[in-house]
Write a protein that holds these residues in place. Structure first.
Motif, PDB file in Angstrom:
ATOM      1  N   GLU A 181       0.834  -1.202   0.000  1.00 36.44           N
ATOM      2  CA  GLU A 181       0.000   0.000   0.000  1.00 36.44           C
ATOM      3  C   GLU A 181       0.869   1.253   0.000  1.00 36.44           C
ATOM      4  O   GLU A 181       1.967   1.273   0.570  1.00 36.44           O
ATOM      5  N   VAL A 182       0.339   2.298  -0.635  1.00 37.43           N
ATOM      6  CA  VAL A 182       1.000   3.602  -0.660  1.00 37.43           C
ATOM      7  C   VAL A 182       0.069   4.615  -0.003  1.00 37.43           C
ATOM      8  O   VAL A 182      -1.120   4.676  -0.330  1.00 37.43           O
ATOM      9  N   TYR A 183       0.613   5.407   0.917  1.00 38.43           N
ATOM     10  CA  TYR A 183      -0.194   6.367   1.680  1.00 38.43           C
ATOM     11  C   TYR A 183       0.379   7.781   1.542  1.00 38.43           C
ATOM     12  O   TYR A 183       1.598   7.968   1.485  1.00 38.43           O
ATOM     13  N   GLY A 184      -0.541   8.741   1.542  1.00 38.55           N
ATOM     14  CA  GLY A 184      -0.131  10.137   1.552  1.00 38.55           C
ATOM     15  C   GLY A 184      -0.326  10.771   2.908  1.00 38.55           C
ATOM     16  O   GLY A 184       0.193  11.856   3.182  1.00 38.55           O
ATOM     17  N   LYS A 185      -1.091  10.096   3.769  1.00 35.73           N
ATOM     18  CA  LYS A 185      -1.383  10.627   5.096  1.00 35.73           C
ATOM     19  C   LYS A 185      -0.956   9.624   6.170  1.00 35.73           C
ATOM     20  O   LYS A 185      -1.314   8.448   6.106  1.00 35.73           O
ATOM     21  N   PRO A 186      -0.215  10.087   7.174  1.00 33.27           N
ATOM     22  CA  PRO A 186       0.275   9.192   8.227  1.00 33.27           C
ATOM     23  C   PRO A 186      -0.826   8.439   8.953  1.00 33.27           C
ATOM     24  O   PRO A 186      -0.683   7.257   9.256  1.00 33.27           O
ATOM     25  N   GLY A 187      -1.942   9.120   9.233  1.00 29.09           N
ATOM     26  CA  GLY A 187      -3.016   8.486   9.979  1.00 29.09           C
ATOM     27  C   GLY A 187      -3.569   7.259   9.287  1.00 29.09           C
ATOM     28  O   GLY A 187      -3.902   6.256   9.927  1.00 29.09           O
ATOM     29  N   GLN A 188      -3.664   7.326   7.958  1.00 31.19           N
ATOM     30  CA  GLN A 188      -4.186   6.193   7.189  1.00 31.19           C
ATOM     31  C   GLN A 188      -3.267   4.988   7.313  1.00 31.19           C
ATOM     32  O   GLN A 188      -3.712   3.855   7.458  1.00 31.19           O
ATOM     33  N   LEU A 189      -1.965   5.242   7.242  1.00 33.34           N
ATOM     34  CA  LEU A 189      -1.001   4.156   7.371  1.00 33.34           C
ATOM     35  C   LEU A 189      -1.092   3.517   8.754  1.00 33.34           C
ATOM     36  O   LEU A 189      -1.177   2.287   8.875  1.00 33.34           O
ATOM     37  N   LEU A 190      -1.075   4.320   9.797  1.00 28.03           N
ATOM     38  CA  LEU A 190      -1.090   3.790  11.163  1.00 28.03           C
ATOM     39  C   LEU A 190      -2.361   2.996  11.443  1.00 28.03           C
ATOM     40  O   LEU A 190      -2.327   1.985  12.145  1.00 28.03           O
ATOM     41  N   GLU A 191      -3.475   3.421  10.871  1.00 34.01           N
ATOM     42  CA  GLU A 191      -4.738   2.715  11.083  1.00 34.01           C
ATOM     43  C   GLU A 191      -4.738   1.340  10.413  1.00 34.01           C
ATOM     44  O   GLU A 191      -5.464   0.444  10.847  1.00 34.01           O
ATOM     45  N   ASP A 192      -3.936   1.182   9.380  1.00 34.12           N
ATOM     46  CA  ASP A 192      -3.933  -0.073   8.619  1.00 34.12           C
ATOM     47  C   ASP A 192      -2.948  -1.105   9.142  1.00 34.12           C
ATOM     48  O   ASP A 192      -2.864  -2.205   8.603  1.00 34.12           O
ATOM     49  N   ILE A 193      -2.190  -0.783  10.169  1.00 30.91           N
ATOM     50  CA  ILE A 193      -1.236  -1.742  10.716  1.00 30.91           C
ATOM     51  C   ILE A 193      -1.995  -2.769  11.549  1.00 30.91           C
ATOM     52  O   ILE A 193      -2.491  -2.460  12.626  1.00 30.91           O
ATOM     53  N   SER A 194      -2.096  -3.972  11.039  1.00 30.26           N
ATOM     54  CA  SER A 194      -2.858  -5.015  11.731  1.00 30.26           C
ATOM     55  C   SER A 194      -2.032  -6.265  11.997  1.00 30.26           C
ATOM     56  O   SER A 194      -2.518  -7.215  12.612  1.00 30.26           O
ATOM     57  N   GLU A 195      -0.777  -6.268  11.543  1.00 30.74           N
ATOM     58  CA  GLU A 195       0.083  -7.425  11.758  1.00 30.74           C
ATOM     59  C   GLU A 195       1.360  -6.994  12.472  1.00 30.74           C
ATOM     60  O   GLU A 195       1.643  -5.800  12.626  1.00 30.74           O
ATOM     61  N   ARG A 196       2.119  -7.960  12.906  1.00 31.12           N
ATOM     62  CA  ARG A 196       3.389  -7.715  13.568  1.00 31.12           C
ATOM     63  C   ARG A 196       4.428  -8.670  13.002  1.00 31.12           C
ATOM     64  O   ARG A 196       4.104  -9.782  12.596  1.00 31.12           O
ATOM     65  N   GLY A 197       5.685  -8.263  12.978  1.00 31.77           N
ATOM     66  CA  GLY A 197       6.729  -9.195  12.587  1.00 31.77           C
ATOM     67  C   GLY A 197       7.753  -8.634  11.623  1.00 31.77           C
ATOM     68  O   GLY A 197       7.603  -7.549  11.068  1.00 31.77           O
ATOM     69  N   ARG A 198       8.802  -9.417  11.411  1.00 34.46           N
ATOM     70  CA  ARG A 198       9.912  -8.990  10.555  1.00 34.46           C
ATOM     71  C   ARG A 198       9.541  -8.932   9.082  1.00 34.46           C
ATOM     72  O   ARG A 198      10.306  -8.428   8.268  1.00 34.46           O
ATOM     73  N   HIS A 199       8.360  -9.460   8.729  1.00 29.26           N
ATOM     74  CA  HIS A 199       7.930  -9.448   7.329  1.00 29.26           C
ATOM     75  C   HIS A 199       7.346  -8.095   6.926  1.00 29.26           C
ATOM     76  O   HIS A 199       7.002  -7.898   5.771  1.00 29.26           O
ATOM     77  N   GLN A 200       7.264  -7.141   7.864  1.00 29.48           N
ATOM     78  CA  GLN A 200       6.666  -5.837   7.579  1.00 29.48           C
ATOM     79  C   GLN A 200       7.757  -4.814   7.251  1.00 29.48           C
ATOM     80  O   GLN A 200       8.680  -4.597   8.038  1.00 29.48           O
ATOM     81  N   LEU A 201       7.628  -4.151   6.082  1.00 30.74           N
ATOM     82  CA  LEU A 201       8.598  -3.142   5.664  1.00 30.74           C
ATOM     83  C   LEU A 201       7.882  -1.805   5.481  1.00 30.74           C
ATOM     84  O   LEU A 201       6.880  -1.717   4.768  1.00 30.74           O
TER      85      LEU A 201
END
Length: 246
Positions: free
Chosen positions: A35-55
């Motif tokens: 996903e590509v985001y222009g607003k920080p809030g949208q990105l933070l709201e979409d974080i639903s997983e945890r782990g080293r596979h997240q970039l």
């Protein structure tokens, strides 16, 4: 692998997105969520997983706020201690400042690099995350991989997992946070035999149990939280906990 880009400039968004997609295709890397985001809030709201596979590839200056990307990185790190963060920015002068934010970024990529060098730096970060997924996971980690989720949290922090009111969804409780994800308790047990199913709706980490109330069939954890135990499982759970304390 999941890849999140935070960039508020449309031309840079397109540039970075095209580069990442080409790298993924060329190296045949499977990216489940991009996903590509222009607003920080949208990105933070979409974080639903945890782990080293997240970039996370983050710009630093967002909408004239010179350090907004650093703040976002700090919020990401609170949500996911295992994620990989890299800054993609024109503000290379903020590299020393980034260390003060304690976000452990793996790279600081200057957008004004020659194109070939810029692409290579992004490729290196993606390869780093992809290779990390293939490493043997320490027994000190709880890892769950399913069709719709990949979770990694320190095993010592995991308390229990319960079924959610939402169909096919689970809720993981740890000492630090609460995480919802799609999965089945049976799949959890298959991948992590150190856990114990004490009820049709609950799986517990016996290592973090502080006491068991046999009369009321309640198990209590080191942080004060608790969950119920079925009548048929109470004796077996007590034996498991007793063995751990022998």
């Amino acid at each position: 692998m999941n890849i999140f880009i935070l960039e508020d400039n449309f031309l840079q968004q397109t540039r970075i997105e095209d580069i990442v997609q080409k790298i993924l295709a060329d190296k045949k890397i499977d990216c489940k969520h991009f996903e590509v985001y222009g607003k920080p809030g949208q990105l933070l709201e979409d974080i639903s997983e945890r782990g080293r596979h997240q970039l996370f590839l983050l710009d630093i200056e967002i909408r004239d706020d010179e350090k907004r990307g650093l703040d976002v990185a700090r919020e990401i790190r609170k949500l996911d201690s295992e994620a990989t963060i890299a800054f993609v920015t024109t503000h290379s002068e903020f590299m020393p400042v980034s260390f003060e934010y304690l976000v452990s970024a793996v790279d600081f990529i200057d957008k004004e690099l020659p194109e070939s060098a810029f692409i290579k730096r992004i490729e290196n970060v993606i390869s780093f995350v992809n290779d990390s997924q293939g490493e043997t996971v320490s027994e000190d980690s709880f890892v769950f991989t399913g069709p719709k989720a990949q979770i990694q949290v320190p095993f010592k922090d995991l308390l229990y997992i319960e079924t959610s009111s939402i169909s096919h969804k689970l809720i993981l409780y740890s000492k630090r946070d609460i995480l919802e994800f799609y999965g089945q308790l049976s799949d959890i047990l298959e991948q992590e035999p150190r856990l114990f199913q004490c009820h049709r709706s609950f799986i517990v980490n016996p290592y973090n149990i502080s006491s068991i109330d046999r009369e009321n069939r309640v198990v209590k954890f080191q942080n004060g939280s608790s969950c119920i135990v079925s009548r048929l499982k109470i004796r077996s759970l007590m034996k498991v906990v007793e063995r751990l304390h022998d």
